[in-house]
Design an enzyme around this catalytic site. Sequence first.
Site, short mmCIF file in Angstrom:
data_model
loop_
_atom_site.label_atom_id
_atom_site.label_comp_id
_atom_site.label_asym_id
_atom_site.label_seq_id
_atom_site.Cartn_x
_atom_site.Cartn_y
_atom_site.Cartn_z
N ASP A 71 0.77 -1.32 0.04
CA ASP A 71 -0.10 -0.12 -0.11
C ASP A 71 1.03 1.19 0.04
O ASP A 71 2.14 1.28 0.44
CB ASP A 71 -0.98 -0.14 1.21
N ASN A 113 -11.22 -1.52 -5.25
CA ASN A 113 -10.30 -0.64 -5.67
C ASN A 113 -10.88 0.06 -7.18
O ASN A 113 -10.53 1.07 -7.50
CB ASN A 113 -9.12 -1.32 -5.96
#
Lengths: 214, 214
Positions: B12, B60
């Site tokens: 991330d 996402n």
Amino acid sequence: MKLPNHIGIIPDGNRRWAVKNKLSKEKGYVFGLTPGMKLFKLCERLGIKELTYYGFTTDNTKRPLIQRKAFTEACVEAVKMLSKEDVSLLVVGNTDSNMFPKALLPYTIRKNLGSGGMKLNFLVNYGWEWDLGKTQHSRTTNRHSIISSLNSHDISRVDLIIRWGGRRRLSGFLPVQSVYSDFYIIDDYWPDFKAEHLIKALKWYNNQDITLGG
Amino acid sequence: MKLPNHIGIIPDGNRRWAVKNKLSKEKGYVFGLTPGMKLFKLCERLGIKELTYYGFTTDNTKRPLIQRKAFTEACVEAVKMLSKEDVSLLVVGNTDSNMFPKALLPYTIRKNLGSGGMKLNFLVNYGWEWDLGKTQHSRTTNRHSIISSLNSHDISRVDLIIRWGGRRRLSGFLPVQSVYSDFYIIDDYWPDFKAEHLIKALKWYNNQDITLGG
């Protein structure tokens, strides 16, 4: 300040606390009761809407009998203490097994107690596989239908999980409701709970950017 | 030294890294490719048996198109790079959706590449609800039957999850395989990956007491 709607509590470290205090391991559990009440009162005052305590799991019941008895008794006592508060109380766990304490059977249907109030859930003889095992659906990707098929379907998505005792893992705690939870770890053992622990966790949570994957 | 059998990687912070480096957000993803290869090579040298990368999720894909294109391309490129190594490679994700890149369809059946070796999994257009949604069983508490009904059934239990970018959450990463995983969080963004991050995580893991609830 942004507060979590739902806090999950993993009150770990009772046995290590007992050993540190020169007691036998099983003696640690009873010292978790007062912390549990203190935490509840603090959350109530802050207006937290839902609280879930991790009591014990089906895996935990494989521990020595003397420990199993001690943590089971502590959970029964905790639920009895909390049932005197203004709460909407539910005990969630596998009641088909002998490990589930009979004294808690009346609480496996949600009860509004006193003047109602916070949604309070207590996991007792809980197992992630038990929780997921009732699902009966075919190739759905609908979140609501998956959630509604859980044995824990009456427990909401968890925003913040606080774990005492330094370990950084879920240990099977509500795998579906925890997919987007933020974790806060406290190194102190659960019987050493201080109000400051909760305050620190909430301050930290306030600074998290909650995106839910978006 | 006790090594994890299976490491989950949550890479991330690509967008935040881009912003920090005065690039537009979507430019960050391509800078995650070299770190991914470096990490793989390190794990291979250490003899790690299984590695799972969190590519992108169904959540996402709700991001702006320009970002979606960029992270999809980066995942396709990453899988292509890894497919040149000696690995047993599998891409896991919802192929029924348009968001799944067609170039990766051949990898959705596990392939032994080169001289085989590490089990390498890559989650692409993965969703926890998609993963759990295929289950068709009634009131089972048998872990094996639950695991075998997952869409990700060919991915083993994860021992250690390492997340870059400072956030302390799973974000839907393999909820069943992660029930007992230990989490290690690295504050640096993924494109700033250093070998030292992995080493620190492994040293920390080595000191964890793995009880699996017992």
